[in-house]
Design a protein around this motif. Sequence first.
Motif, PDB file in Angstrom:
ATOM      1  N   THR A 120       0.861  -1.181   0.000  1.00 14.89           N
ATOM      2  CA  THR A 120       0.000   0.000   0.000  1.00 14.89           C
ATOM      3  C   THR A 120       0.903   1.238   0.000  1.00 14.89           C
ATOM      4  OG1 THR A 120       0.000   0.091   2.398  1.00 14.89           O
ATOM      5  CG2 THR A 120      -1.747  -1.216   1.354  1.00 14.89           C
ATOM      6  N   PRO A 121       0.364   2.413  -0.405  1.00 21.59           N
ATOM      7  CA  PRO A 121       1.178   3.635  -0.367  1.00 21.59           C
ATOM      8  C   PRO A 121       1.776   3.863   1.013  1.00 21.59           C
ATOM      9  CG  PRO A 121      -0.874   4.062  -1.535  1.00 21.59           C
ATOM     10  CD  PRO A 121      -0.974   2.664  -0.985  1.00 21.59           C
ATOM     11  N   GLU A 122       1.027   3.518   2.038  1.00 18.30           N
ATOM     12  CA  GLU A 122       1.506   3.671   3.416  1.00 18.30           C
ATOM     13  C   GLU A 122       2.743   2.808   3.674  1.00 18.30           C
ATOM     14  OE1 GLU A 122       1.925   4.162   7.523  1.00 18.30           O
ATOM     15  OE2 GLU A 122       1.158   5.464   5.935  1.00 18.30           O
ATOM     16  N   MET A 123       2.751   1.583   3.138  1.00 18.99           N
ATOM     17  CA  MET A 123       3.900   0.675   3.318  1.00 18.99           C
ATOM     18  C   MET A 123       5.127   1.176   2.565  1.00 18.99           C
ATOM     19  SD  MET A 123       2.403  -3.127   2.753  1.00 18.99           S
ATOM     20  CE  MET A 123       0.871  -3.697   3.458  1.00 18.99           C
ATOM     21  N   ARG A 124       4.911   2.004   1.556  1.00 20.78           N
ATOM     22  CA  ARG A 124       6.016   2.471   0.718  1.00 20.78           C
ATOM     23  C   ARG A 124       6.672   3.733   1.250  1.00 20.78           C
ATOM     24  NH1 ARG A 124       7.567  -1.206  -2.003  1.00 20.78           N
ATOM     25  NH2 ARG A 124       6.351  -2.372  -3.504  1.00 20.78           N
ATOM     26  N   ARG A 125       6.032   4.364   2.230  1.00 19.55           N
ATOM     27  CA  ARG A 125       6.553   5.639   2.734  1.00 19.55           C
ATOM     28  C   ARG A 125       7.388   5.449   3.980  1.00 19.55           C
ATOM     29  NH1 ARG A 125       3.188  10.055   0.855  1.00 19.55           N
ATOM     30  NH2 ARG A 125       3.962  11.524   2.383  1.00 19.55           N
ATOM     31  N   VAL A 126       8.518   6.173   4.090  1.00 19.67           N
ATOM     32  CA  VAL A 126       9.233   6.170   5.360  1.00 19.67           C
ATOM     33  C   VAL A 126       8.505   7.113   6.308  1.00 19.67           C
ATOM     34  CG1 VAL A 126      11.541   5.579   4.569  1.00 19.67           C
ATOM     35  CG2 VAL A 126      10.833   7.951   4.590  1.00 19.67           C
ATOM     36  N   ARG A 127       8.607   6.796   7.570  1.00 17.95           N
ATOM     37  CA  ARG A 127       7.965   7.629   8.588  1.00 17.95           C
ATOM     38  C   ARG A 127       9.037   8.140   9.523  1.00 17.95           C
ATOM     39  NH1 ARG A 127       3.884   3.162  10.020  1.00 17.95           N
ATOM     40  NH2 ARG A 127       5.636   2.571  11.343  1.00 17.95           N
ATOM     41  N   PHE A 128       8.677   9.115  10.295  1.00 20.43           N
ATOM     42  CA  PHE A 128       9.602   9.578  11.328  1.00 20.43           C
ATOM     43  C   PHE A 128       8.747  10.099  12.473  1.00 20.43           C
ATOM     44  CE2 PHE A 128      13.520  12.209  12.476  1.00 20.43           C
ATOM     45  CZ  PHE A 128      14.225  11.093  12.872  1.00 20.43           C
ATOM     46  N   ASN A 129       7.946   9.200  13.012  1.00 23.58           N
ATOM     47  CA  ASN A 129       7.035   9.617  14.076  1.00 23.58           C
ATOM     48  C   ASN A 129       7.749   9.641  15.428  1.00 23.58           C
ATOM     49  OD1 ASN A 129       7.175   6.948  14.834  1.00 23.58           O
ATOM     50  ND2 ASN A 129       5.349   6.377  13.706  1.00 23.58           N
ATOM     51  N   LEU A 130       7.005   9.985  16.452  1.00 21.56           N
ATOM     52  CA  LEU A 130       7.628  10.218  17.762  1.00 21.56           C
ATOM     53  C   LEU A 130       8.436   9.003  18.230  1.00 21.56           C
ATOM     54  CD1 LEU A 130       7.950  12.252  20.063  1.00 21.56           C
ATOM     55  CD2 LEU A 130       5.923  11.262  21.130  1.00 21.56           C
ATOM     56  N   ALA A 131       7.872   7.804  18.048  1.00 17.55           N
ATOM     57  CA  ALA A 131       8.583   6.602  18.493  1.00 17.55           C
ATOM     58  C   ALA A 131       9.886   6.436  17.715  1.00 17.55           C
ATOM     59  CB  ALA A 131       7.697   5.372  18.299  1.00 17.55           C
ATOM     60  N   ASP A 132       9.837   6.709  16.402  1.00 20.88           N
ATOM     61  CA  ASP A 132      11.047   6.594  15.585  1.00 20.88           C
ATOM     62  C   ASP A 132      12.120   7.575  16.057  1.00 20.88           C
ATOM     63  OD1 ASP A 132       9.761   4.753  13.901  1.00 20.88           O
ATOM     64  OD2 ASP A 132       8.882   6.359  12.700  1.00 20.88           O
ATOM     65  N   ARG A 133      11.655   8.736  16.523  1.00 25.09           N
ATOM     66  CA  ARG A 133      12.626   9.751  16.944  1.00 25.09           C
ATOM     67  C   ARG A 133      13.137   9.475  18.354  1.00 25.09           C
ATOM     68  NH1 ARG A 133       8.400  12.954  15.070  1.00 25.09           N
ATOM     69  NH2 ARG A 133       8.122  13.959  17.078  1.00 25.09           N
TER      70      ARG A 133
ATOM     71  N   CYS B  35       9.829   3.634 -10.332  1.00 27.39           N
ATOM     72  CA  CYS B  35      10.109   4.838  -9.540  1.00 27.39           C
ATOM     73  C   CYS B  35       9.076   5.013  -8.428  1.00 27.39           C
ATOM     74  CB  CYS B  35      10.194   6.076 -10.425  1.00 27.39           C
ATOM     75  SG  CYS B  35       8.782   6.307 -11.515  1.00 27.39           S
ATOM     76  N   SER B  36       7.809   4.733  -8.770  1.00 27.54           N
ATOM     77  CA  SER B  36       6.759   4.880  -7.752  1.00 27.54           C
ATOM     78  C   SER B  36       6.907   3.827  -6.665  1.00 27.54           C
ATOM     79  CB  SER B  36       5.373   4.732  -8.385  1.00 27.54           C
ATOM     80  OG  SER B  36       5.297   5.480  -9.558  1.00 27.54           O
ATOM     81  N   ILE B  37       7.465   2.678  -7.037  1.00 27.28           N
ATOM     82  CA  ILE B  37       7.654   1.603  -6.061  1.00 27.28           C
ATOM     83  C   ILE B  37       8.805   1.915  -5.116  1.00 27.28           C
ATOM     84  CG2 ILE B  37       8.449  -0.793  -5.825  1.00 27.28           C
ATOM     85  CD1 ILE B  37       6.786  -1.465  -8.304  1.00 27.28           C
ATOM     86  N   VAL B  38       9.936   2.362  -5.661  1.00 30.09           N
ATOM     87  CA  VAL B  38      11.131   2.492  -4.820  1.00 30.09           C
ATOM     88  C   VAL B  38      11.190   3.782  -4.014  1.00 30.09           C
ATOM     89  CG1 VAL B  38      12.527   0.985  -6.269  1.00 30.09           C
ATOM     90  CG2 VAL B  38      12.570   3.460  -6.676  1.00 30.09           C
TER      91      VAL B  38
END
Lengths: 365, 103
Positions: free
Chosen positions: A197-210, B23-26
């Motif tokens: 999902t788009p969510e799985m593809r994004r890096v996060r940097f939330n409070l716990a990560d920090r 590109c959209s994947i990585v």
Amino acid sequence: MSEDCCTPRRPRSVPPRRPEASACCAPRGVGDSETVCRTESIERPTTSALNLANYWDHFVARCGINRDRRRITPGLYSLDHPTPDSHVFVTANYTLSFDALRSALPSVSAHLLVLDTKGINVWCAAGKGTFGTDELVNRIEASGLRNVVRHRRLILPQLGAAGVSAHEVRKRSGFEVEYGPVRARDLPEYLKTRKATPEMRRVRFNLADRLILIPVELLGVLSPVLVIGAVLYALGHPMVSLAAIVAIIAGVVFFPILLPWLPTPNFATKGFILDALVAIPFAWAQLVSKGEIGPLVRVGWAGVCFLAMSSVTAFVCLNFTGSTPFTSRTGVRREIFTYVPVMAWMLGGAVVLAIALSFLAHRGL
Amino acid sequence: MLNAYKSNTLSYDPELCSNCGMCSIVCPHSVFAPDDDVAKLVRAEACMECGACQLNCPAGAITVESGVGCAAAMIGAALTGNKEATCGGSESVCCPGGADDCK
């Protein structure tokens, strides 16, 4: 291990076979002196369950102690009796990376291919190139993966893409690279559909990560902070000593916590803002300090507090850029060129002002 | 300078795009999005120059000067006379996290 296989075991009298005929040591590309072993594949067993020793290892790593010792042997690992049709997951030979992967796969049978990233996590190693196309292609051969699985498909962590070129790997090894989610813990969900999902593809940097970064950052500055604090204290400036310690701690502890709430996108200016808050009590203490000091001198000392503490805190904050998952090199370079001179001038100004004020005090002003 | 991160070295030529979708994947910041004919550059300012898209674009439609966005590494490289700032490794003066917490 791979060297064992490549060492010639034939007696000298026997004429050496042509390299391409060798079952064991096949030369790689032209001009490449290294050889790759097509060995009988050794697959080390592992489990998805983490034990106490693993948790202790993670804790120690998170404190930044002996980080170079968090390596595991590169190569193939078998998770829960895999078959030749089981998935192959690729990871780094850093214990935290390896453990994140295997612990995310309870009751999944799989082969884990561990690359030699010199004990560095996937993303950092990809940026450096050690989690890269060359290492992956070589490790496929050296591990004998070809003989272990029937399919030709590898699942890589998405963040490995900064070092691995999927089409290059296909061209050179015949293996298809499939990028899984950023976080290993999303793998079970991912495996259901083989779509992230788009969510799985994004890096996060939330409070716990920090928050989890703070111990490492704190222990990293601990010894310099103690030395600076002790020296300033010994010089007879307990207040300055305390201010220096607070300025650094603010950058290391408060900054990661407050990061998204400090306005301005630039880290240095975020640091200036944070310090304006932290320096207030110190400046106030100067303004209302007891003794026969003129109002102008009090304001001067308050200014010294702001200038000196701001420059220190902002510098520490700027150095946090590397710990975040979103700052670009272009942006950080701009920040360095813009703000480091400002910080230097502020610190220099604070020192000059402090000397001038001490001089005035001697004159009884 | 209000935002040091507003622009970067990412450049994309849709003419060359073969719409493979890599590109959209990585991309870890959803800078690219899949579309009908070619990939769309939707969040250029969010690019952190990790270089994954360029490396995985078989059509060569993306270029970016990738590198580590780490002030400690860059200042360290400048002080030690190294040309390229990198993270990781025992010899590194880089992130206090020893390249563990940095990207």
